[in-house]
Scaffold this active site. Structure first.
Site, PDB file in Angstrom:
ATOM      1  N   ARG A  79       0.756  -1.257   0.005  1.00 21.83           N
ATOM      2  CA  ARG A  79       0.018   0.050  -0.040  1.00 21.83           C
ATOM      3  C   ARG A  79       0.916   1.278   0.081  1.00 21.83           C
ATOM      4  NH1 ARG A  79      -0.379   4.775   2.632  1.00 21.83           N
ATOM      5  NH2 ARG A  79       0.066   3.480   4.485  1.00 21.83           N
ATOM      6  N   ASP A  80       1.577   1.536   1.208  1.00 17.99           N
ATOM      7  CA  ASP A  80       2.307   2.750   1.218  1.00 17.99           C
ATOM      8  C   ASP A  80       3.437   2.763   0.095  1.00 17.99           C
ATOM      9  OD1 ASP A  80       3.116   5.161   2.130  1.00 17.99           O
ATOM     10  OD2 ASP A  80       3.716   4.641   4.224  1.00 17.99           O
ATOM     11  N   HIS A  94       5.846   4.494  12.521  1.00 21.71           N
ATOM     12  CA  HIS A  94       5.724   4.594  11.189  1.00 21.71           C
ATOM     13  C   HIS A  94       6.833   5.332  10.681  1.00 21.71           C
ATOM     14  CE1 HIS A  94       3.253   4.261   7.223  1.00 21.71           C
ATOM     15  NE2 HIS A  94       4.158   5.183   6.986  1.00 21.71           N
ATOM     16  N   HIS A 129       9.355   7.005   7.718  1.00 13.74           N
ATOM     17  CA  HIS A 129      10.134   6.975   6.347  1.00 13.74           C
ATOM     18  C   HIS A 129      11.545   7.342   6.467  1.00 13.74           C
ATOM     19  CE1 HIS A 129       6.338   6.816   3.649  1.00 13.74           C
ATOM     20  NE2 HIS A 129       5.933   6.993   4.974  1.00 13.74           N
ATOM     21  N   CYS A 161       5.063   9.394  -0.490  1.00 17.71           N
ATOM     22  CA  CYS A 161       3.787   9.737  -0.113  1.00 17.71           C
ATOM     23  C   CYS A 161       3.435  10.813  -1.352  1.00 17.71           C
ATOM     24  CB  CYS A 161       3.215  10.300   1.190  1.00 17.71           C
ATOM     25  SG  CYS A 161       1.695  11.211   1.187  1.00 17.71           S
ATOM     26  N   ASN A 193       9.447   3.796   2.966  1.00 16.43           N
ATOM     27  CA  ASN A 193       9.360   3.589   4.543  1.00 16.43           C
ATOM     28  C   ASN A 193      10.645   2.930   4.900  1.00 16.43           C
ATOM     29  OD1 ASN A 193       6.484   3.434   3.309  1.00 16.43           O
ATOM     30  ND2 ASN A 193       6.330   3.574   5.479  1.00 16.43           N
TER      31      ASN A 193
HETATM   32  P1  HMG Z   1     -12.330  14.825  -2.394  1.00 10.93           P
HETATM   33  O1  HMG Z   1     -12.123  15.200  -3.767  1.00 10.93           O
HETATM   34  O2  HMG Z   1     -12.412  15.841  -1.646  1.00 10.93           O
HETATM   35  O3  HMG Z   1     -13.723  14.064  -2.234  1.00 10.93           O
HETATM   36  O4  HMG Z   1     -11.366  13.737  -2.015  1.00 10.93           O
HETATM   37  P2  HMG Z   1     -15.204  14.064  -2.829  1.00 10.93           P
HETATM   38  O5  HMG Z   1     -16.093  13.309  -2.128  1.00 10.93           O
HETATM   39  O6  HMG Z   1     -15.501  15.453  -3.443  1.00 10.93           O
HETATM   40  O7  HMG Z   1     -14.885  12.844  -4.182  1.00 10.93           O
HETATM   41  C1  HMG Z   1     -14.178  13.284  -5.519  1.00 10.93           C
HETATM   42  C2  HMG Z   1     -14.329  12.206  -6.361  1.00 10.93           C
HETATM   43  O8  HMG Z   1     -13.753  11.027  -5.808  1.00 10.93           O
HETATM   44  C3  HMG Z   1     -15.957  11.695  -6.761  1.00 10.93           C
HETATM   45  O9  HMG Z   1     -15.684  11.261  -7.971  1.00 10.93           O
HETATM   46  C4  HMG Z   1     -16.101  10.532  -5.719  1.00 10.93           C
HETATM   47  O10 HMG Z   1     -16.931   9.807  -5.918  1.00 10.93           O
HETATM   48  C5  HMG Z   1     -14.452  10.080  -5.626  1.00 10.93           C
HETATM   49  P3  HMG Z   1     -16.528  12.039  -9.200  1.00 10.93           P
HETATM   50  O11 HMG Z   1     -17.628  12.335  -8.751  1.00 10.93           O
HETATM   51  O12 HMG Z   1     -15.542  13.229  -9.256  1.00 10.93           O
HETATM   52  O13 HMG Z   1     -16.239  11.048 -10.350  1.00 10.93           O
HETATM   53  N1  HMG Z   1     -14.378   9.316  -4.266  1.00 10.93           N
HETATM   54  C6  HMG Z   1     -14.001   8.138  -4.407  1.00 10.93           C
HETATM   55  N2  HMG Z   1     -13.739   7.158  -5.241  1.00 10.93           N
HETATM   56  C7  HMG Z   1     -13.168   5.843  -4.843  1.00 10.93           C
HETATM   57  N3  HMG Z   1     -13.015   5.635  -3.483  1.00 10.93           N
HETATM   58  C8  HMG Z   1     -13.229   6.679  -2.585  1.00 10.93           C
HETATM   59  C9  HMG Z   1     -13.789   7.862  -2.957  1.00 10.93           C
HETATM   60  N4  HMG Z   1     -14.129   9.050  -2.316  1.00 10.93           N
HETATM   61  C10 HMG Z   1     -14.217   9.667  -3.278  1.00 10.93           C
HETATM   62  N5  HMG Z   1     -13.142   6.242  -1.234  1.00 10.93           N
HETATM   63  C11 HMG Z   1     -10.519  11.709  -0.837  1.00 10.93           C
HETATM   64  C12 HMG Z   1     -11.412  12.789  -0.796  1.00 10.93           C
HETATM   65  C13 HMG Z   1     -10.048  11.595   0.821  1.00 10.93           C
HETATM   66  C14 HMG Z   1     -11.375  10.657  -1.106  1.00 10.93           C
HETATM   67  C15 HMG Z   1      -9.192  12.109  -1.674  1.00 10.93           C
HETATM   68  O14 HMG Z   1      -8.633  13.125  -1.157  1.00 10.93           O
HETATM   69  C16 HMG Z   1      -8.397  10.917  -1.876  1.00 10.93           C
HETATM   70  O15 HMG Z   1      -8.716   9.919  -2.084  1.00 10.93           O
HETATM   71  N6  HMG Z   1      -7.288  11.390  -1.044  1.00 10.93           N
HETATM   72  C17 HMG Z   1      -5.938  10.257  -1.505  1.00 10.93           C
HETATM   73  C18 HMG Z   1      -5.569  10.073   0.044  1.00 10.93           C
HETATM   74  C19 HMG Z   1      -4.376   8.949   0.070  1.00 10.93           C
HETATM   75  O16 HMG Z   1      -4.370   7.852  -0.273  1.00 10.93           O
HETATM   76  N7  HMG Z   1      -3.237   9.267   0.532  1.00 10.93           N
HETATM   77  C20 HMG Z   1      -2.026   8.498   0.748  1.00 10.93           C
HETATM   78  C21 HMG Z   1      -2.362   7.869   1.716  1.00 10.93           C
HETATM   79  S1  HMG Z   1      -1.961   8.539   3.344  1.00 10.93           S
HETATM   80  C22 HMG Z   1      -0.268   7.976   3.609  1.00 10.93           C
HETATM   81  O17 HMG Z   1       0.260   7.525   2.745  1.00 10.93           O
HETATM   82  C23 HMG Z   1       0.285   8.361   4.827  1.00 10.93           C
HETATM   83  C24 HMG Z   1       0.406   7.158   5.675  1.00 10.93           C
HETATM   84  O18 HMG Z   1       1.140   6.243   5.119  1.00 10.93           O
HETATM   85  C25 HMG Z   1       1.223   7.535   7.064  1.00 10.93           C
HETATM   86  C26 HMG Z   1       2.383   8.466   6.727  1.00 10.93           C
HETATM   87  O19 HMG Z   1       3.442   8.271   6.486  1.00 10.93           O
HETATM   88  O20 HMG Z   1       2.081   9.673   7.106  1.00 10.93           O
HETATM   89  C27 HMG Z   1      -0.880   6.408   6.262  1.00 10.93           C
HETATM   90 MG    MG Z   2       3.437   6.177   4.956  1.00  9.33          MG
END
Ligand code: HMG
Ligand code: MG
Length: 318
Positions: free
Chosen positions: A25-26, A217, A219, A250, A259
């Protein structure tokens, strides 16, 4: 000249640590090149076979935001579920939760940032809005008896804001615990934290979240991850996230590298006499294999050293 000395902790180490493998995933979320779903499936299979039973497999997020993980449902449908395995997936909202539920995960993961600027970039809303967005996800997870894991991003520094006050990390961790998170990862998203800061952050957070629910966690952007794990161990933390071959980054933290590599963590733990339940030889094979699939060298120092030693031994025997 007189030297002065200080300690980074009590020095007491646990007998066992629990590692969540986040490479699929990450690790893969940030890859620009398309990765065929069968490669992702094989990666997960190999990891499970190496004993990585706590496996973060994919994310049910918007494919517009993270196109690499658009095949989440297909991947989940193909995964084996060995006894004792715990497959988790990221679910940022109810749309993600509902899609995830159909794929039968054991655990769902929510993620909030310790800085407002990062929250906007990562999930397009403020920290408070994100907590409210996670509330129904958390309630649904509890209703379906799924384990709930949470992550506090940019807990040691933010690419947009710079320094992040410890109080912000404590505040977000507390809010996630109040949502009923069984485990909370304190994440150094951009890899800038150092050992003393790690001790300070865990000392502060553990006043509101019990240590046995906390996870480190890290990186490895600045090469501090292993040192930070040692500091975490001394601070009483025994849960860690790591990524095979050091994959990752990220999409919303430019320049952040992978990571800490799982192989490096397991090598460290073996040296410390701490059980991980993981097979280092199989991890090394898997790290070398996925790196070859991605067309580059593994970021795991221990993995590369062990693979080179093995090749030497094979050449000598031939
Ligand atoms: P948004 O644009 O604010 O939300 O996204 P929205 O509700 O307006 O939706 C926009 C579009 O996305 C719509 O589609 C929704 O249907 C669709 P459209 O009408 O334009 O065709 N949508 C989805 N589709 C599939 N699955 C969903 C979903 N939600 C909305 N769940 C949202 C908000 C959170 C969805 C967006 O900002 C997003 O997906 N962001 C990605 C965040 C992400 O994955 N980040 C990386 C992971 S976090 C990380 O890596 C950190 C971690 O490792 C710890 C660390 O190291 O810090 C955990
Ligand atoms: Mg991470």
């Amino acid at each position: 000249m007189t030297q002065t000395y200080s300690s980074i902790g009590s020095g007491a180490l646990p007998a066992r640590v629990f590692i969540t493998e986040v490479g699929a995933r990450d690790g893969l979320q940030n890859e620009k090149q398309p990765i065929p779903t069968p490669v992702k499936i094989e990666l997960c299979q190999r990891l499970l076979d190496a004993g990585a039973l706590q496996l973060e497999a994919t994310s049910f997020v918007s494919p517009k935001w993270v196109p690499q993980l658009a095949d989440a449902a297909e991947l989940m449908a193909a995964l084996p579920r060995p006894a004792g395995s715990r497959i988790s997936v990221l679910t940022p909202n109810m749309k993600g939760f509902d899609a995830a539920l159909a794929s039968n995960p054991d655990e769902v993961v929510i993620f909030a940032a310790a800085s407002e600027a990062f929250s906007m970039r990562n999930i397009n809303c403020s920290i408070s809005e994100s907590i409210e967005r996670f509330r129904p996800v958390a309630e649904a997870a509890h209703a379906h008896r799924l384990r709930l894991r949470a992550s506090v991003s940019v807990a040691f520094g933010c690419p947009y804001q710079g320094a992040v006050p410890v109080e912000s990390v404590v505040d977000v961790a507390k809010r996630l615990m109040d949502l009923g998170a069984h485990e909370i990862s304190i994440a150094d998203t951009i890899g800038v934290g150092t050992a003393r800061q790690v001790v300070q952050v865990f000392d502060a957070v553990s006043r509101v979240v019990p240590l046995d629910r906390l996870c480190g966690h890290y990186h490895d952007t600045y090469g501090q991850a292993i040192a930070n794990i040692v500091a975490s161990l001394e601070a009483g933390v025994y849960r860690f996230d790591s990524s095979i071959a050091g994959l990752g980054g990220c999409p919303y933290a430019k320049g952040a590298t992978g990571n800490v590599a799982t192989e490096d963590v397991v090598f460290l733990m073996q040296g410390l006499g701490i059980d991980t339940g993981l097979d280092l030889g199989k991890l090394v094979d898997t790290g070398q294999w996925i790196s070859a699939q991605l067309g580059r060298k593994s970021m795991s120092r221990a993995g590369n050293a062990m693979a080179a030693k093995r090749q030497q031994a094979e050449a000598a025997a031939a």
